[in-house]
Design a protein around this motif. Structure first.
Motif, PDB file in Angstrom:
ATOM      1  N   ARG A 138     -23.852  57.226  71.503  1.00 44.14           N
ATOM      2  CA  ARG A 138     -24.890  56.809  72.456  1.00 44.14           C
ATOM      3  C   ARG A 138     -25.238  55.325  72.158  1.00 44.14           C
ATOM      4  O   ARG A 138     -25.970  54.613  73.195  1.00 44.14           O
ATOM      5  CB  ARG A 138     -26.207  57.718  72.493  1.00 44.14           C
ATOM      6  N   LEU A 139     -25.294  54.652  71.119  1.00 45.86           N
ATOM      7  CA  LEU A 139     -25.491  53.399  70.719  1.00 45.86           C
ATOM      8  C   LEU A 139     -24.195  52.205  70.166  1.00 45.86           C
ATOM      9  O   LEU A 139     -24.096  52.429  69.062  1.00 45.86           O
ATOM     10  CB  LEU A 139     -26.601  53.441  69.387  1.00 45.86           C
ATOM     11  N   PRO A 140     -23.499  51.949  71.232  1.00 45.58           N
ATOM     12  CA  PRO A 140     -22.705  51.083  71.049  1.00 45.58           C
ATOM     13  C   PRO A 140     -23.127  49.798  70.123  1.00 45.58           C
ATOM     14  O   PRO A 140     -24.144  49.286  70.543  1.00 45.58           O
ATOM     15  CB  PRO A 140     -21.920  50.660  72.193  1.00 45.58           C
TER      16      PRO A 140
ATOM     17  N   VAL B 113     -34.833  56.769  73.075  1.00 44.76           N
ATOM     18  CA  VAL B 113     -34.318  55.663  72.475  1.00 44.76           C
ATOM     19  C   VAL B 113     -33.692  54.453  73.498  1.00 44.76           C
ATOM     20  O   VAL B 113     -33.913  53.446  73.202  1.00 44.76           O
ATOM     21  CB  VAL B 113     -33.515  55.938  70.983  1.00 44.76           C
ATOM     22  N   VAL B 114     -32.858  55.084  74.040  1.00 39.89           N
ATOM     23  CA  VAL B 114     -32.067  54.224  74.868  1.00 39.89           C
ATOM     24  C   VAL B 114     -33.044  53.694  75.921  1.00 39.89           C
ATOM     25  O   VAL B 114     -32.965  52.444  76.322  1.00 39.89           O
ATOM     26  CB  VAL B 114     -30.802  54.833  75.659  1.00 39.89           C
ATOM     27  N   ARG B 115     -33.876  54.260  76.627  1.00 42.54           N
ATOM     28  CA  ARG B 115     -34.760  54.019  77.522  1.00 42.54           C
ATOM     29  C   ARG B 115     -35.550  52.616  77.057  1.00 42.54           C
ATOM     30  O   ARG B 115     -35.723  51.647  77.720  1.00 42.54           O
ATOM     31  CB  ARG B 115     -35.555  55.167  77.931  1.00 42.54           C
ATOM     32  N   ASP B 116     -36.114  52.792  75.820  1.00 42.59           N
ATOM     33  CA  ASP B 116     -37.071  51.831  75.321  1.00 42.59           C
ATOM     34  C   ASP B 116     -36.215  50.716  74.900  1.00 42.59           C
ATOM     35  O   ASP B 116     -36.835  49.578  74.717  1.00 42.59           O
ATOM     36  CB  ASP B 116     -37.762  52.538  74.275  1.00 42.59           C
ATOM     37  N   GLY B 117     -34.942  50.903  74.464  1.00 41.47           N
ATOM     38  CA  GLY B 117     -34.219  49.772  74.017  1.00 41.47           C
ATOM     39  C   GLY B 117     -34.488  49.482  72.624  1.00 41.47           C
ATOM     40  O   GLY B 117     -35.324  49.760  72.049  1.00 41.47           O
ATOM     41  N   PRO B 118     -33.509  48.424  72.169  1.00 38.15           N
ATOM     42  CA  PRO B 118     -33.858  47.946  70.672  1.00 38.15           C
ATOM     43  C   PRO B 118     -34.770  46.873  70.455  1.00 38.15           C
ATOM     44  O   PRO B 118     -35.035  46.326  71.484  1.00 38.15           O
ATOM     45  CB  PRO B 118     -32.380  47.339  70.270  1.00 38.15           C
ATOM     46  N   PRO B 119     -35.374  46.786  69.393  1.00 38.35           N
ATOM     47  CA  PRO B 119     -34.978  47.383  68.118  1.00 38.35           C
ATOM     48  C   PRO B 119     -35.752  48.895  68.209  1.00 38.35           C
ATOM     49  O   PRO B 119     -36.695  49.090  68.746  1.00 38.35           O
ATOM     50  CB  PRO B 119     -35.316  46.525  67.016  1.00 38.35           C
TER      51      PRO B 119
END
Length: 406
Positions: free
Chosen positions: A375-377, A138-144
């Motif tokens: 993990r998701l600030p 999730v962090v690697r691919d980024g939002p959303p």
């Protein structure tokens, strides 16, 4: 049953209220259940499927008393067409949900070791690694990202599959079956899914008769081999446990939605991590995790309650959702208050049928919420709250997706 003979006096029995299967959005509390709670501690309901009517108990103390009272049994339900929520009803021998004592303890014993506090402590590092791998993607691919699709669904399903002993190659198919079983879309689809799942479980239990493993299917296979339980009972035991991962996804989805739409709750979870347990417990009390009611009991003899006679043979439902909103136990029950001083919630049930996987569900919930926040600030919804889609035609309520940014 004769309505005129159900009461102890001349007073009229409670009216029979139809309780339709409503698709409720968000964390809205069922308005029909709200009305029933106001009408009295003991009312009568008719659900969309099955036959006849049933008593409904909504007060905290009554729910605790009934679920601990051997005069109300579950086994008799398997031989009756009781009014019910689900269009499909085909209980299998061995299911803990329909077992009375002493069979309940006999059936629970082979799998109890897989769900103890000690077993969960041993599982915790592995569960955290599974969650971390999902979060790295999730962090690697980024939002959303849709956190239901990316985290809240695959994590509990993977953990439950490991506890149960489902090979990785079979997990997608097992999940497809369990998702269909908890839906209310139709009896034919559910029957096909049940046949598929229970056929697979039967083969798996047979294949592990000589296994020394500590996964549930190995424990059940060994118990059948020792003739402690029958193969049919082992299969009936395993099915509901396998389906348990679905509830964690839905419950955590509701909790996360509440955190994302109530800034004061989100701030508390971030700023006071040592008190997250209290917030989780209050959210478990608050969330309407299911539609309508679960499984009925049957009165095995006449029982007097609140001046009414529940006659032998009458079906009786309890509502844990209503008990968790009892204003006599939880003042201002529709407010989320992690600091409230009150008796424990009944989100995992009560009595002999207290949820077998409660400790596992609590472990997964704490890991999910804590890890997402860490993990998701700046975690926030990527759509307006009213645009979050919710599950439809299902017995377990929750968001269908949670598009988020951070």
């Amino acid at each position: 049953m004769n309505d005129e003979t159900t009461t102890l006096s001349e007073q009229a029995p409670p009216a029979i209220r139809d309780w339709p299967a409503s698709d409720l959005a968000g964390t809205e509390f069922d308005p029909v259940l709200t009305d029933l709670m106001r009408e009295g501690p003991l009312t009568r309901i008719r659900l969309p499927h099955g036959e006849g009517w049933a008593w409904l108990a909504t007060r905290y103390d009554d729910v605790k008393a009934i679920t601990n009272d051997p005069r109300f049994g579950r086994a008799e339900v398997t031989r009756r067409q009781v009014t019910r929520m689900a269009p499909h009803f085909k209980p299998r021998p061995g299911s803990l949900a329909f077992a009375d004592q002493p069979d309940h303890n006999r059936l629970r014993r082979p799998v109890a070791g897989a769900f103890t506090v000690g077993a969960m402590k041993r599982l915790r590092p592995r569960a955290q690694r599974i969650l971390d791998e999902l979060m790295e993607g999730v962090v690697r691919d980024g939002p959303p990202a849709d956190l239901i699709e990316r985290v809240l669904e695959p994590f509990p399903l993977t953990v439950v599959s490991e506890v149960m002993g489902v090979p990785a190659a079979d997990r997608a198919q097992v999940h497809a079956w369990t998702r269909t079983i908890i839906s209310t879309t139709g009896a034919e689809d559910a029957e096909r899914a049940k046949n598929g799942l229970y056929g697979w479980i039967t083969e798996t239990v047979r294949a592990r008769a000589h296994s020394q493993g500590d996964d549930v299917y190995s424990l059940l296979g060994a118990a059948v081999h020792r003739e402690e339980i029958s193969e049919t009972e082992a299969v009936g035991l395993a099915g509901p446990l396998q389906i348990g991962g679905e509830a964690v996804t839905a419950n955590c989805g509701q909790m996360l939605y509440l955190l994302l739409t109530r800034p004061e709750l989100m701030a508390r979870m971030r700023e006071r991590p040592e008190e997250r347990g209290a917030v989780v417990d209050e959210l478990l009390r608050y969330i309407p995790h299911r539609s309508s009611v679960g499984l009925a009991r049957i009165a095995l003899e006449d029982v007097e309650l609140h001046g009414l006679r529940i006659r032998a043979g009458d079906p009786v439902y309890v509502s844990y959702l209503a008990a968790n909103r009892d204003p006599e136990v939880y003042p201002d029950p529709d407010r989320i208050d992690p600091d409230r001083s009150a008796p424990p919630h009944l989100a995992f049930g009560n009595g002999p049928h207290y949820c077998t996987g409660a400790v596992l569900a609590r472990l997964q919930t704490e890991l999910l919420l804590g890890t997402l926040l860490e993990r998701l600030p700046g975690l926030r919804l990527a759509v307006a709250p009213e645009d979050v889609p919710w599950r439809r035609r299902t017995m377990i309520r929750g968001p269908q997706s949670l598009p988020c940014a951070w």
